[in-house]
Design a protein around this motif. Structure first.
Motif, PDB file in Angstrom:
ATOM      1  N   GLN A 534       0.837  -1.202   0.000  1.00 30.18           N
ATOM      2  CA  GLN A 534       0.000   0.000   0.000  1.00 30.18           C
ATOM      3  C   GLN A 534       0.870   1.250   0.000  1.00 30.18           C
ATOM      4  N   ASP A 535       1.981   1.183   0.739  1.00 28.45           N
ATOM      5  CA  ASP A 535       2.889   2.324   0.815  1.00 28.45           C
ATOM      6  C   ASP A 535       3.508   2.629  -0.543  1.00 28.45           C
ATOM      7  N   VAL A 536       3.741   1.585  -1.355  1.00 37.56           N
ATOM      8  CA  VAL A 536       4.276   1.792  -2.700  1.00 37.56           C
ATOM      9  C   VAL A 536       3.340   2.680  -3.513  1.00 37.56           C
ATOM     10  N   VAL A 537       2.033   2.449  -3.365  1.00 31.82           N
ATOM     11  CA  VAL A 537       1.038   3.207  -4.124  1.00 31.82           C
ATOM     12  C   VAL A 537       0.825   4.593  -3.525  1.00 31.82           C
ATOM     13  N   LEU A 538       0.849   4.683  -2.204  1.00 31.37           N
ATOM     14  CA  LEU A 538       0.576   5.966  -1.546  1.00 31.37           C
ATOM     15  C   LEU A 538       1.707   6.967  -1.726  1.00 31.37           C
ATOM     16  N   SER A 539       2.951   6.517  -1.587  1.00 32.53           N
ATOM     17  CA  SER A 539       4.048   7.489  -1.618  1.00 32.53           C
ATOM     18  C   SER A 539       5.311   6.951  -2.265  1.00 32.53           C
ATOM     19  N   GLY A 540       5.214   5.819  -2.972  1.00 34.55           N
ATOM     20  CA  GLY A 540       6.393   5.228  -3.586  1.00 34.55           C
ATOM     21  C   GLY A 540       6.370   5.292  -5.095  1.00 34.55           C
ATOM     22  N   THR A 541       6.954   4.292  -5.722  1.00 30.54           N
ATOM     23  CA  THR A 541       7.080   4.299  -7.182  1.00 30.54           C
ATOM     24  C   THR A 541       5.748   4.093  -7.906  1.00 30.54           C
ATOM     25  N   GLY A 542       4.720   3.657  -7.188  1.00 26.75           N
ATOM     26  CA  GLY A 542       3.435   3.381  -7.827  1.00 26.75           C
ATOM     27  C   GLY A 542       2.373   4.435  -7.588  1.00 26.75           C
ATOM     28  N   ARG A 543       2.798   5.674  -7.323  1.00 22.85           N
ATOM     29  CA  ARG A 543       1.818   6.708  -6.985  1.00 22.85           C
ATOM     30  C   ARG A 543       0.805   6.958  -8.096  1.00 22.85           C
ATOM     31  N   ARG A 544       1.203   6.793  -9.352  1.00 22.53           N
ATOM     32  CA  ARG A 544       0.291   7.088 -10.463  1.00 22.53           C
ATOM     33  C   ARG A 544      -0.791   6.017 -10.615  1.00 22.53           C
ATOM     34  N   ALA A 545      -0.679   4.947  -9.836  1.00 17.59           N
ATOM     35  CA  ALA A 545      -1.707   3.901  -9.870  1.00 17.59           C
ATOM     36  C   ALA A 545      -2.764   4.099  -8.791  1.00 17.59           C
ATOM     37  N   ALA A 546      -2.600   5.086  -7.926  1.00 20.10           N
ATOM     38  CA  ALA A 546      -3.511   5.270  -6.791  1.00 20.10           C
ATOM     39  C   ALA A 546      -4.946   5.500  -7.259  1.00 20.10           C
ATOM     40  N   LEU A 547      -5.893   4.885  -6.552  1.00 18.80           N
ATOM     41  CA  LEU A 547      -7.324   5.031  -6.827  1.00 18.80           C
ATOM     42  C   LEU A 547      -7.910   5.963  -5.782  1.00 18.80           C
ATOM     43  N   PRO A 548      -8.316   7.161  -6.139  1.00 16.83           N
ATOM     44  CA  PRO A 548      -8.827   8.118  -5.152  1.00 16.83           C
ATOM     45  C   PRO A 548      -9.979   7.541  -4.339  1.00 16.83           C
ATOM     46  N   GLY A 549      -9.831   7.600  -3.019  1.00 12.86           N
ATOM     47  CA  GLY A 549     -10.896   7.159  -2.139  1.00 12.86           C
ATOM     48  C   GLY A 549     -11.010   5.660  -1.964  1.00 12.86           C
ATOM     49  N   ARG A 550     -10.085   4.903  -2.534  1.00 13.42           N
ATOM     50  CA  ARG A 550     -10.162   3.441  -2.425  1.00 13.42           C
ATOM     51  C   ARG A 550      -8.764   2.875  -2.155  1.00 13.42           C
ATOM     52  N   ALA A 551      -8.669   2.014  -1.137  1.00 13.96           N
ATOM     53  CA  ALA A 551      -7.380   1.428  -0.781  1.00 13.96           C
ATOM     54  C   ALA A 551      -6.912   0.467  -1.861  1.00 13.96           C
ATOM     55  N   SER A 552      -5.647   0.565  -2.193  1.00  8.65           N
ATOM     56  CA  SER A 552      -5.056  -0.352  -3.162  1.00  8.65           C
ATOM     57  C   SER A 552      -3.602  -0.572  -2.802  1.00  8.65           C
ATOM     58  N   ALA A 553      -3.039  -1.639  -3.342  1.00  4.60           N
ATOM     59  CA  ALA A 553      -1.655  -1.987  -3.079  1.00  4.60           C
ATOM     60  C   ALA A 553      -1.066  -2.566  -4.343  1.00  4.60           C
ATOM     61  N   GLY A 554       0.252  -2.423  -4.525  1.00  5.15           N
ATOM     62  CA  GLY A 554       0.845  -2.968  -5.725  1.00  5.15           C
ATOM     63  C   GLY A 554       2.310  -2.632  -5.836  1.00  5.15           C
ATOM     64  N   LYS A 555       2.880  -3.032  -6.949  1.00  2.00           N
ATOM     65  CA  LYS A 555       4.313  -2.827  -7.145  1.00  2.00           C
ATOM     66  C   LYS A 555       4.619  -2.605  -8.619  1.00  2.00           C
ATOM     67  N   THR A 556       5.564  -1.718  -8.862  1.00  2.00           N
ATOM     68  CA  THR A 556       6.067  -1.443 -10.202  1.00  2.00           C
ATOM     69  C   THR A 556       7.189  -2.415 -10.550  1.00  2.00           C
TER      70      THR A 556
END
Length: 656
Positions: A534-556
């Motif tokens: 989740q941290d990758v999406v919130l403030s890491g390399t995967g920020r452009r994948a973030a879904l506004p208002g919905r929790a997500s997690a992932g990796k580039t």
């Protein structure tokens, strides 16, 4: 006394002539009999020497002469596409409205229930009508004879074939009931537009089952056997409706309908609805069709003439996958030398809910979501870190980001620099190569490989140090499936695509059976990893994948020289993976997993979730920390680890 010899001679001569005449007549008669026998035998041989045996059961005729046909269905049983002729599930005679079989009987064979397969009255009537017209205007064939012509013999019009047709029709009626014959006819007759049988034709022309056909619609279908191509209502509606009116007249004459019903159907003739088939079916469903056929080949016998394959696909989500790929690559692909992309979407139970194997199936049939084996780069790191957590690390464990040398291998960071002491969580968030390489070395490459395989990667994973940075080749399906373990609290569900396979008669050839999930890792490990992802999406390399208002997690992930770029991630509802690259393996222009793949993933998953309620992930969200706080956390983690080592060695801090 003188005349007696003369009389005797005369009598003898007459006797001789009589015997000679008898001999001649006997010879002629014998010759005629012989000639008749020869002609009879020759004629019988000419007519029947190659006559096939009449089937003794209806089951033999249900599958005979079926051209290879496959129907692809979505998760709800709706037809997505058809390859080959359009067959549909067989419909029983008693399930149809009475006016459906009556329409065919009225125009094709009114004495069907009275003859024994050959209607001699109808044959002589047709001969007389044709003689008067000077051309062939009536055929005299019964429904049984038509069945023989379509399913047993060739459709040519030679006299010999007609004689054979009559004989086989009578034999067929000896073995089958009238109901069986009429059911076979209604389900196997060609009705134009690649549709065989009333069910397929009803779906094709009226977008409804045959059990719901109106009188006017039944008459239109019954009009088609005479000339299914010429009378195809999608091509020549006026001619088809004129023939349908003739069918209605025949139904009235036969007493099947009354005048009011006849007049109402004439006043409102049936017309086919707009073609509901997807005009982009080949582009959208081509890769799915190929994959379904490949899977079906392992599940059912290869000699089944027609298959109806029901899949796990959601058509709206599959179209969304193709739309997003096409849109993003049209907008940015050429500028960044990115020619292709693929998407895979999995439900929590492992069902493949949608996928796109490339931009356009018509251009390339290669399925990049299933067949392409490419290097995942940093998208493989979560399995390295999962192995570390299983070995006793935790997200706050401190590791030095610094130059390293592992058996001559000196991995470099994407940024080119080093950050010093970092936590495991920060290292994953920033995708630091040196940390991943060190961790893999410390826990053991064999253990990393075992974790990847346990999570569902089936491609070979070599036990080499570079595996920590994703140097092995995997496909999008298995990588996406492996990520689903993190979102499913450590439970592994095998991905599947086919829910059932039947033939057009509805006989079940295969049916998917849910199997219990396998434990790939502990729930604690999966949730710790999920928080880190989740941290990758919130403030890491995967920020452009973030879904506004919905929790997500992932990796580039980005492979060497920008040949492959990935983003794989999940929400509480779905796991999705995206790959971007070129089929010829040429480098893209600085495309990383945080670029085009993350953009495609974000747009696609936004459409996937647009009507779904917001649900949290099972793992807690990471606590937001500044870079200074991250460094302090790493420092104190390292200090705590050092203190633990000192105590374990039995020495005091001052002594060390």
């Amino acid at each position: 006394m003188y005349q007696e010899p003369f009389r005797a001679d005369h009598m003898m001569e007459r006797d001789r002539r009589t015997r000679r005449t008898r001999l001649i007549l006997g010879g002629v008669l014998g010759s005629l009999v012989l000639l008749g026998t020869v002609l009879g035998v020759t004629g019988w041989h000419w007519a029947f020497h190659d006559l096939p045996a009449a089937p003794t059961s209806a089951s033999e005729l249900w599958s005979t002469r079926r051209e290879p046909s496959v129907t692809l269905q979505d998760r709800d049983g709706h037809v997505l596409a058809v390859r080959g002729p359009l067959y549909a599930r067989a419909v029983a005679l008693d399930a149809l409205p009475e006016h459906v079989p009556q329409a065919f009987l009225a125009i094709e064979d009114q004495r069907f229930y009275e003859h024994d397969g050959v209607d001699l009255r109808g044959v002589f009537r047709a001969l007389w009508v044709n003689f008067q017209a000077g051309r062939s205007v009536q055929g005299g064939s019964t429904i049984t004879m038509q069945l023989v012509k379509n399913l047993i013999l060739t459709p040519d019009r030679h006299l010999r074939r007609k004689i054979q047709e009559m004989r086989l029709a009578r034999q067929l009626e000896d073995h089958l009931t009238k109901t069986e014959i009429l059911e076979l006819y209604l389900n196997r007759i060609y009705l134009g537009a690649r549709a065989f049988g009333v069910e397929a034709a009803a779906q094709r022309y009226f977008d409804k089952p045959a059990t719901e056909l109106t009188l006017a619609e039944a008459a239109l279908l019954a009009a088609l056997p005479k000339a299914p191509s010429r009378l195809d209502p999608t091509v020549n509606l006026a001619a088809a409706q004129a023939r349908a009116a003739t069918v209605l007249d025949a139904m009235l004459e036969a007493g099947f309908i009354d005048q009011a019903a006849h007049d109402a159907a004439i006043a409102e003739p049936a017309a086919p609805v707009a073609d509901t088939s997807d005009p982009n079916a080949t582009a959208v469903w081509g890769h799915a069709f190929d994959y379904a056929l490949a899977e079906a080949a392992d599940l059912v016998a290869a000699d089944v003439p027609d298959l109806v394959i029901r899949t796990t696909l959601d058509p709206a989500l599959s179209r969304a996958a193709h739309d997003v790929i096409e849109t993003v690559l049209d907008e940015e692909g050429e500028a960044q030398n990115a020619g292709e992309a693929a998407i895979m979407l999995l439900a929590p139970d492992g069902a493949i809910r949608a996928f796109a194997g490339g931009r356009d199936y018509a251009t390339s049939q290669f399925n990049r979501a299933i067949q392409a084996q490419r290097q995942p780069g940093s998208a493989f790191k979560p399995f390295v870190f999962a192995a570390a957590l299983e070995a006793g690390y935790d997200p706050s464990s401190a590791v030095w980001d610094e130059p390293i040398d592992l058996e001559g291998w000196t991995p470099q960071n994407f940024s080119g620099g080093f950050r010093g002491l970092v936590t495991l969580q920060e290292a994953l968030k920033r995708s630091i190569n040196t940390v991943a390489a060190q961790v893999a070395d410390q826990v053991g490459i064999a253990r990393v490989v075992e974790v990847g395989q346990r999570f569902g990667i089936r491609s070979p994973l070599p036990e080499l140090p570079a595996i920590a940075l994703g140097a092995a080749e995997v496909n999008l399906l298995e990588l996406t499936s492996a990520y689903a373990v993190f979102g499913n609290d450590g439970a592994r569900r095998e991905p599947y695509f086919i829910t059932s396979i039947t033939n057009s008669r509805g006989d079940i050839l295969f049916e998917h059976v849910d199997t219990p999930a396998q434990r790939a890792t502990t729930a604690a490990t999966a949730r710790s990893m999920s928080t880190m992802l989740q941290d990758v999406v919130l403030s890491g390399t995967g920020r452009r994948a973030a879904l506004p208002g919905r929790a997500s997690a992932g990796k580039t992930g980005t492979s060497q020289s920008f040949r492959d770029a990935w983003f794989v991630g999940y929400t509480a509802d779905f796991t999705a993976g995206v790959w971007v690259g070129n089929d010829d393996d040429t480098p893209m222009d600085d495309v990383t997993g945080g670029g085009l793949p993350a953009i495609i993933w974000q747009r696609f998953m936004t459409r996937v979730h647009q009507d779904l309620p917001v649900r949290p992930l099972s793992a807690p969200a990471p606590r937001t920390r500044s870079e200074r706080e991250e460094r302090l956390a790493a420092f104190y983690s390292d200090l705590s680890a050092s203190f633990s080592v000192i105590l374990a060695d039995g020495a005091s801090p001052t002594e060390r």
